[in-house]
Design an enzyme around this catalytic site. Structure first.
Site, short mmCIF file in Angstrom:
data_model
loop_
_atom_site.label_atom_id
_atom_site.label_comp_id
_atom_site.label_asym_id
_atom_site.label_seq_id
_atom_site.Cartn_x
_atom_site.Cartn_y
_atom_site.Cartn_z
CB CYS A 1 -4.17 -1.87 4.94
SG CYS A 1 -3.18 -1.80 7.06
CD GLU B 1 -2.95 1.24 2.83
OE1 GLU B 1 -1.87 0.72 4.09
OE2 GLU B 1 -3.17 2.08 2.45
CE LYS C 1 -7.10 0.90 3.78
NZ LYS C 1 -5.46 1.65 4.20
CG ASN D 1 1.66 2.02 5.00
OD1 ASN D 1 3.27 2.18 5.13
ND2 ASN D 1 1.35 1.47 3.78
CG ASN E 1 -5.20 4.12 0.05
OD1 ASN E 1 -4.19 3.56 -0.33
ND2 ASN E 1 -4.93 3.89 1.33
CD GLU F 1 -5.99 5.10 5.45
OE1 GLU F 1 -6.21 4.96 4.39
OE2 GLU F 1 -5.34 3.65 6.17
#
Ligand code: CDT
Length: 312
Positions: free
Chosen positions: A168, A46, A123, A193, A106, A142
């Protein structure tokens, strides 16, 4: 036997000051290792082009812009695609995407062995918070930097295999795997991450966080009879430590390979895609065994509602 030699290209930390050119050089070195090892597919983590910037709050458009890619490949990332295509290696790579109409996601993309992009995932499960939180020991913004993905959980054909991608936090949600399982996915590629500390609970250990990571991908693999390649950006980024522990998990949910370091490290395993068949045709033959008439809550509601109507 449909064998794919998979390289999980774990990366050590990327510092804020590192340039795209420096990071691209690291990706190219991992691709060289992958070619030596005979890899057909290499999965990068990621946001593999930058530090995990959502740990810092910013509202400065110029600062935010430098984390995002308006083009993929762009001038700085094109050498990765060219090198992979020359070597006949398909790649999956995570980055911060800026769309032409200004949306930020993302994102993880995948190419075929000739360098053409054949899959894109944005994502969906964005963890953390949207506003600066002074209570946390570090930020996880995020929800500030990205919109939730708008592409669903696509499964596509590559290397004679049904493939999908997660990013993730998605790995912790069984719904994400099942959406792909219902499309017959045989290989899930995901990058992460994950801070080794919980910013809201200082007593949570890094070992427990690694256990939760493993547990999630092993369960997702077993319950959908699919391979899962789970690749970390780990180690230290400007004083912030993240777990490494990249793994390749077989369709029985067993870890068949794990990285040994917290640095750039290529983990290689030859994976037989036909090993997904037995589970898909027996205990997880969805068509015979699933009972969708009892699953309505899963798409009707998000939070908990107790049988007496109270929430929480
Ligand atoms: N990148 C990412 O999704 N990390 C999250 C951290 C959760 S803590 C807010 C993860 O699930 O690993």
């Amino acid at each position: 036997m449909r064998q794919i030699v998979i390289g999980a290209a774990q990366m050590g930390g990327i510092q804020k000051a590192e340039t795209r050119a420096q990071v691209v050089a690291r990706l190219l070195a991992l691709l060289d290792d992958a070619a030596q090892a005979g890899c057909d597919l290499v999965v990068f983590p990621e946001l593999c082009l930058t530090t995990f910037f959502p740990r810092w709050y910013s509202e400065d458009p110029a600062e935010i812009e430098r984390w995002f890619e308006p083009d993929m490949p762009g001038p700085e990332t094109r050498p990765v695609f060219e090198s992979a295509a020359e070597k006949g290696i398909a790649i999956s790579l995570g980055y911060a995407e800026l769309t032409p109409d200004g949306h930020r996601f993302n994102t993880q993309i995948m190419t075929d062995q000739s360098g053409q992009i054949v899959g894109k995932y944005r994502k969906i499960h964005l963890p953390g918070h949207g506003a600066f939180d002074p209570e946390r020991s570090f930020q996880h913004l995020e929800k500030h930097y990205f919109e939730p993905g708008d592409l669903g959980f696509p499964v596509f054909r590559n290397l004679d295999t049904w493939m999908g991608m997660l990013i993730c936090n998605d790995r912790r949600w069984p719904e994400a795997y099942r959406e792909m399982g219902l499309q017959g996915v045989e290989l899930v590629c995901l990058g992460y991450n994950t801070p080794s500390a919980n910013s809201q609970n200082a007593s949570e250990s890094a070992d427990l966080r690694q256990f939760h990571s493993d547990l999630s991908v092993q369960a997702g693999a077993y319950q959908n009879s699919t391979w899962v390649v789970s690749v970390a950006k780990g180690g230290v980024e400007d004083g912030h430590h993240m777990i490494a522990g990249s793994v390749i998990v077989d369709p029985n949910g067993q870890i068949v390979a794990r990285t040994k370091t917290e640095a750039d490290e290529l983990l290689v395993h030859a994976c037989d895609m036909d090993a997904t068949r037995f589970g898909k045709e027996s205990v997880f033959d969805f068509k015979r065994h699933r009972r969708i008439e009892h699953y309505g809550r899963i798409t009707r509601q998000t939070g908990v509602i107790h049988p007496d109507g109270s929430e929480g």
